[in-house]
Design an enzyme around this catalytic site. Structure first.
Site, mmCIF file in Angstrom:
data_model
loop_
_atom_site.group_PDB
_atom_site.id
_atom_site.type_symbol
_atom_site.label_atom_id
_atom_site.label_comp_id
_atom_site.label_asym_id
_atom_site.label_seq_id
_atom_site.Cartn_x
_atom_site.Cartn_y
_atom_site.Cartn_z
ATOM 1 N N ARG A 94 0.834 -1.198 0.000
ATOM 2 C CA ARG A 94 0.000 0.000 0.000
ATOM 3 C C ARG A 94 0.871 1.252 0.000
ATOM 4 O O ARG A 94 1.998 1.243 0.492
ATOM 5 C CB ARG A 94 -0.912 0.037 1.241
ATOM 6 C CG ARG A 94 -1.736 -1.215 1.467
ATOM 7 C CD ARG A 94 -2.883 -0.959 2.422
ATOM 8 N NE ARG A 94 -2.461 -0.565 3.761
ATOM 9 C CZ ARG A 94 -3.310 -0.323 4.762
ATOM 10 N NH1 ARG A 94 -4.610 -0.410 4.552
ATOM 11 N NH2 ARG A 94 -2.875 0.027 5.949
ATOM 12 N N ASP B 132 -9.696 4.987 14.714
ATOM 13 C CA ASP B 132 -8.393 4.475 14.277
ATOM 14 C C ASP B 132 -8.366 4.199 12.780
ATOM 15 O O ASP B 132 -7.295 3.939 12.220
ATOM 16 C CB ASP B 132 -8.023 3.202 15.043
ATOM 17 C CG ASP B 132 -9.090 2.128 14.945
ATOM 18 O OD1 ASP B 132 -10.183 2.342 15.500
ATOM 19 O OD2 ASP B 132 -8.855 1.080 14.315
#
Length: 467
Positions: free
Chosen positions: A144, A221
Site C-alpha cells: 500500500r 483508528d
C-alpha cells in the site's frame, strides 16, 4: 509503478520485487516501522491498537518530488498484533487492492495499492462470519502507498497515556511535512491544522455519499489525518438504494450505516478535538470549538452539492434538499439501483424519462417509472434545470462525468475472488483495468453484466470485519 514509484512495470516480474512485496527482502536504506495508535471502536474506547499486521518500509520521494510511504499489509506479526497472527487473507487483500484503486479513479481521496502477492503454501485460520466455523485460507500481502499513515487514533492514544510532549512533537512533525500551507511558527497552527483535518475528512465523506460508498467500520483508528479513505474492510457500494445500508454484519446497531457516515465523522472529529486538548491553550480550545460549530452545516451543504452535481446542476438552491430526498425516497421504495439510476438518467433525454418505451431499456429507471410520483418528480426536476438555464445536452454531459458506469460492487468482487482462489487472476486484472476508467463503457464489462441488474445470489453476500 511508473507514476509513483518511478519503476519500469517489468520490474514486477522479477523475483526480487516479489520477495520485496512478500516481506522477504528489504532494500538498502529501508527501515521497517510499525505505528502505535488507539481508537474508539463502535463508540467505545478500545485502548492501544496499532499496526497489527502492517509494516511501513520507509519513505520514497519520487521524480515529481512527491513523498510516499510504502507499507506492507498482511506481512506478519508486529508489536501491536495482540493475539493476531499479523496476516491477511487473499479475499480481503483483493478487496482492498481493487477498491482503493477504483476509489482513486472515482475521485475519492484514498490510499493506493501497488501490488499483491499470494502464498501458495502459507495458510491461516479465519472465521469469516464469526460463527465458530473457521477454515484455512491462503495468506496474501498488499503493498500500500500513502503520503503518511497517521490516524486520529495516533493522537488519541497519546491523550489516554498522558504523553503531551510526544503529542506536540508528532503534531508539529505532521504539520511541517504534510500541511505546508500552515506556517510552523503560527501561534494558531494547531487550530488551523484541526480545521484542515476536519474539512478534508468531511470532503471525503461527501464524496463517499455521492458515489454510494459505505466504509463499514468508521472507527477513529480508521480515519486518516490526511483525509484519505483508509483500511478497506467490510465496505460496500450501495446497490438497490437503502439509506440504512450497512455492509458490515458485525455492526449490529447500524452505527456505520451509509446515511450515518456524515454524523459519525463529526463524532470522530469531536474525539479528535478532545485528544488535542493537552497541547492547546484555552483560547485555542475556544477557536477549535468555533470551527466545530460550523462543521455540521458544512457537511450538509457538501453532501447536497454532491447530489446536485449528480443531477447535472452546479449551484445549490432552496428546495434542492427536498428534490434530492424525494428522489432517494422513490429509489428506496422501488428498490432502484443507486449507481445505475443516476447513470441511466444521464443516458436518456428528459422527455424519455417519462416515456414507458424508453424506460424499458433501462432496468433501474424502469423500476422508478412504475412509481406514481415519478412523473411529478421529473416535472420538478425539469423546472429546476430551467431555473439554472441548463440545456438537456449540458445536463447529460455533466452527469456522464460524475456518474460512473461501474463501481466495485461486492458481487463483482466475489466473482473475481472465487477465480483467484483457484489461481486464476484474469478477472482481478480485468477489474483493475475497468476501474481505471469507471465512467466509460467497457465492452468486456458489459459482456460480464457489470452494469446490469445484479444476480439474485448477490443479495445473500455477507461481510464482516474479517473481510
Amino acid at each position: 509503478m511508473k507514476d509513483i514509484l518511478d519503476l519500469d512495470p517489468e520490474v514486477a516480474e522479477t523475483e526480487e520485487f516479489v520477495d520485496f512485496v512478500a516481506g522477504k527482502h528489504l532494500p538498502d536504506g529501508g527501515l521497517t516501522v510499525c505505528h502505535r495508535y488507539g481508537g474508539y471502536q463502535f463508540g467505545y474506547w478500545a485502548d492501544q491498537l496499532g499496526d497489527g499486521r502492517a509494516h511501513i518500509l520507509g519513505e520514497y520521494i519520487n521524480s515529481k518530488g512527491e513523498s510516499w510511504q510504502l507499507q506492507l499489509k498482511g506481512s506478519g506479526e508486529t508489536p501491536y498484533s495482540r493475539f493476531g497472527d499479523g496476516r491477511a487473507v487473499l479475499r480481503s487483500s483483493i478487496r482492498e487492492m481493487i477498491a482503493s484503486e477504483a476509489c482513486y479513479h472515482l475521485g475519492i481521496p484514498t490510499t493506493r495499492a501497488a501490488a499483491l502477492v499470494v502464498s501458495d503454501d502459507h495458510k491461516v485460520w479465519r472465521d469469516k462470519d464469526y460463527r465458530g466455523a473457521a477454515r484455512l485460507e491462503r495468506a496474501a500481502v498488499v503493498l500500500r502507498l500513502a503520503s503518511a499513515w497517521y490516524r486520529l487514533g495516533s493522537f488519541e492514544i497519546l491523550l489516554k497515556r498522558k504523553e503531551p510532549h510526544t503529542m506536540r512533537l508528532l503534531a508539529d512533525f505532521v504539520i511541517k511535512h504534510h500541511f505546508p500551507d500552515i506556517v510552523p511558527d503560527d501561534p494558531d497552527k494547531y487550530v488551523k491544522w484541526y480545521s484542515e483535518v476536519a474539512h478534508r475528512n468531511l470532503d471525503m465523506v461527501a464524496a463517499w455519499q455521492g458515489i454510494g460508498f459505505a466504509h463499514g467500520v468508521l472507527n477513529t483508528d480508521n480515519v486518516s489525518v490526511l483525509g484519505l479513505t483508509i483500511d478497506y474492510g467490510p465496505y460496500g457500494f450501495v446497490q438497490h438504494y437503502y439509506e440504512h445500508y450497512t455492509p458490515n454484519t458485525s455492526d449490529d446497531a447500524g452505527r456505520y450505516a451509509y446515511n450515518r457516515q456524515p454524523d459519525i465523522m463529526l463524532w470522530n472529529l469531536e474525539k479528535f478535538a478532545e485528544a488535542l486538548e493537552p497541547i492547546l491553550t484555552d483560547e485555542q480550545k475556544k477557536k477549535i470549538e468555533d470551527v466545530r460549530a460550523g462543521l455540521g452545516e458544512y457537511i450538509e451543504k457538501k453532501v447536497r452539492l454532491a447530489f446536485i452535481n449528480k443531477l447535472g446542476l452546479l449551484t445549490s438552491r432552496d428546495g434542492d434538499a427536498r428534490l434530492v430526498q424525494d428522489l432517494l425516497k422513490l429509489m428506496q421504495q422501488t428498490m432502484a439501483d443507486f449507481t445505475s439510476t443516476f447513470r441511466q438518467m444521464a443516458e436518456l433525454e428528459l422527455s424519455q424519462l417519462v416515456d414507458a418505451t424508453s424506460l424499458e431499456g433501462k432496468w433501474s429507471l424502469a423500476k422508478l417509472g412504475k412509481a406514481s410520483q415519478w412523473k411529478d418528480w421529473v416535472r420538478r426536476y425539469r423546472q429546476r434545470l430551467e431555473e439554472e438555464d441548463v440545456s438537456d445536452e449540458t445536463r447529460r454531459a455533466r452527469m456522464l462525468k460524475v456518474n460512473p458506469m461501474y463501481v466495485p460492487s461486492n458481487w463483482i468482487l466475489q466473482e473475481a475472488i472465487a477465480d483467484a482462489e483457484k489461481n486464476d487472476f484474469a478477472k482481478v486484472r480485468l477489474l483493475l483495468k475497468i476501474f481505471r476508467n469507471p465512467y466509460e463503457v467497457n465492452e468486456e464489462a458489459e459482456k460480464l453484466g457489470y452494469s446490469s441488474q445484479p444476480p439474485s445470489w448477490s443479495f445473500g453476500l455477507k461481510l464482516s470485519c474479517s473481510s
